[in-house]
Design a protein around this motif. Structure first.
Motif, PDB file in Angstrom:
ATOM      1  N   LYS A 103      30.736  -9.339  25.955  1.00 18.90           N
ATOM      2  CA  LYS A 103      29.313  -9.091  26.178  1.00 18.90           C
ATOM      3  C   LYS A 103      29.081  -7.620  26.488  1.00 18.90           C
ATOM      4  N   PRO A 104      27.904  -7.068  26.244  1.00 13.77           N
ATOM      5  CA  PRO A 104      26.858  -7.656  25.429  1.00 13.77           C
ATOM      6  C   PRO A 104      27.303  -7.701  23.974  1.00 13.77           C
ATOM      7  N   LEU A 105      26.749  -8.622  23.216  1.00 19.04           N
ATOM      8  CA  LEU A 105      27.157  -8.744  21.823  1.00 19.04           C
ATOM      9  C   LEU A 105      27.051  -7.397  21.114  1.00 19.04           C
ATOM     10  N   ALA A 106      25.987  -6.683  21.393  1.00 21.66           N
ATOM     11  CA  ALA A 106      25.765  -5.349  20.829  1.00 21.66           C
ATOM     12  C   ALA A 106      24.834  -4.608  21.779  1.00 21.66           C
ATOM     13  N   ALA A 112      23.315  -6.442  16.371  1.00 24.94           N
ATOM     14  CA  ALA A 112      23.644  -7.850  16.632  1.00 24.94           C
ATOM     15  C   ALA A 112      23.312  -8.720  15.425  1.00 24.94           C
ATOM     16  N   LYS A 113      22.168  -8.473  14.813  1.00 22.57           N
ATOM     17  CA  LYS A 113      21.786  -9.239  13.618  1.00 22.57           C
ATOM     18  C   LYS A 113      22.784  -9.007  12.489  1.00 22.57           C
ATOM     19  N   ALA A 114      23.204  -7.762  12.307  1.00 23.11           N
ATOM     20  CA  ALA A 114      24.156  -7.451  11.241  1.00 23.11           C
ATOM     21  C   ALA A 114      25.495  -8.134  11.488  1.00 23.11           C
ATOM     22  N   LEU A 325      20.395 -10.169  24.511  1.00 27.52           N
ATOM     23  CA  LEU A 325      20.207  -8.754  24.197  1.00 27.52           C
ATOM     24  C   LEU A 325      18.725  -8.415  24.058  1.00 27.52           C
ATOM     25  N   ARG A 326      17.942  -9.308  23.452  1.00 28.64           N
ATOM     26  CA  ARG A 326      16.499  -9.065  23.322  1.00 28.64           C
ATOM     27  C   ARG A 326      15.874  -8.841  24.702  1.00 28.64           C
TER      28      ARG A 326
END
Length: 345
Positions: A103-106, A112-114, A325-326
């Motif tokens: 974490k965080p994912l990105a 993160a979406k990519a 993340l958002r």
């Protein structure tokens, strides 16, 4: 039936959890481990990294990530600096490897979406490393809430505090590598627990404040050290999160996460640091702190590897990582602008 033996790669020793993952994997007895830590060549801190660290931990070592993903692995654990997650995950996904990502994912929503899309394209599983949801304290809290013992949730107060990460692993205080300071480092864990308790309810608006008062005497700390995040969810629940590097440098443990959940019929509280043996070491002239009980890291690793065998999505998923993340990005925006930020999916 022959039990599957796993081949797992560790991408970087930058994160202090990398050693915990390796210890957890080794305890299973059914995992062969290799590591690569090429970024250690440019690190400014003096902690052991690279091949030296691999020897200490008893795992194989190769010099590059490209070599690592070419070893015929089943999966990798991404432990490099936050802003480098996307590159590592996309490389692993292109090789068809399942990924457990710290974490965080990105640090950016588009990254993160990519990462999610890269894994979806090749059929690789992508899990976000949120171990606190596997702790026995949180599991019991989740059961209390699901049984309706405190009624409907109306408010939550959470705190995740820790020591300022100077010295070893000092990249956490470099926004270029960490994506921020104490807010992104610590708040994500509490946000993940809220995601579980509130059944993935979306936040409606977010307000956050940060400051640099704590550790102002340390010139190497160039990011926020204290953060307070207020979230109002679409269902009306209000949550407050303290995510600060406010644990004293001299404390015997790194920090703790606490959570108070207020319901229409009662209140439930947890403290993830309660299961420990504490005391004073006269020889070392210092306090000591020994954790005991079930390991949340062990359970997280078991969930990840079980999902590979059972061919299912591990939890917490990459989508969980994106949702948290958002919220963190909205909190950073609010802290920078001084305004409330309306959340949008």
């Amino acid at each position: 039936m022959t039990q599957k033996r796993f081949r797992v790669g560790i991408m970087s020793f930058a994160h202090p959890h990398s050693g915990a993952y390796i210890q957890s994997l080794l305890r299973r007895g059914d995992v062969d481990i290799w590591a690569a830590d090429p970024d250690s060549l440019t690190t400014l801190s003096d902690e052991p990294r690279g091949a030296e660290m691999a020897v200490q931990l008893g795992v194989g070592y190769v010099e590059t990530y490209t070599e690592l993903v070419g070893l015929g692995l089943d999966a990798v654990v991404v432990c490099n600096e936050n802003t480098r997650h996307r590159e590592a995950v996309e490389l692993a996904a292109a090789a068809g490897l399942n990924v457990l990502c710290e974490k965080p994912l990105a640090t950016e929503i588009e990254d993160a979406k990519a990462m999610i899309e890269a894994c979806r394209t090749t059929g690789a599983k992508l899990m976000t490393a949120f171990p606190i949801r596997f702790s026995p304290m949180f599991k019991e809290l989740q059961s209390v809430v699901s049984r309706g013992e405190i009624g409907a949730i109306v408010g939550v107060t959470g705190a995740n505090i820790g020591k300022v990460p100077t010295g070893p692993h000092s990249w956490f205080i470099d926004p270029a590598l960490a994506g921020g300071g104490s807010l992104i480092d610590l708040a994500v864990h509490v946000v993940d627990l809220l995601d579980v308790l509130l059944d993935q309810d979306e936040p409606a608006k977010i307000y956050a404040v940060t400051n640099e008062i704590l550790h102002a005497d340390k010139p190497e700390v160039i990011t926020e050290t204290g953060a307070l995040v207020n979230i109002k969810y679409a269902n009306g629940v209000v949550a407050t999160i303290d995510s600060s590097w406010s644990q004293a440098d001299s404390a015997p443990n790194w920090g703790a996460l606490t959570l108070q959940v207020v319901g229409t019929h009662g209140i439930a509280e947890i403290d993830t640091s309660v299961q420990h043996l504490g005391g004073y070491d006269q020889i070392g002239n210092q306090e000591f702190w020994l954790d005991f009980g079930p390991s949340a890291i062990d359970e997280l690793v078991d969930e990840f590897l079980s999902s590979i065998v059972e061919d299912r999505q591990p939890q917490p998923s990459a989508e969980v990582g994106l949702r948290t993340l958002r919220i963190v990005k909205a909190a950073q925006e609010s802290a920078a602008s001084g305004e409330t930020v309306l959340s949008s999916p």
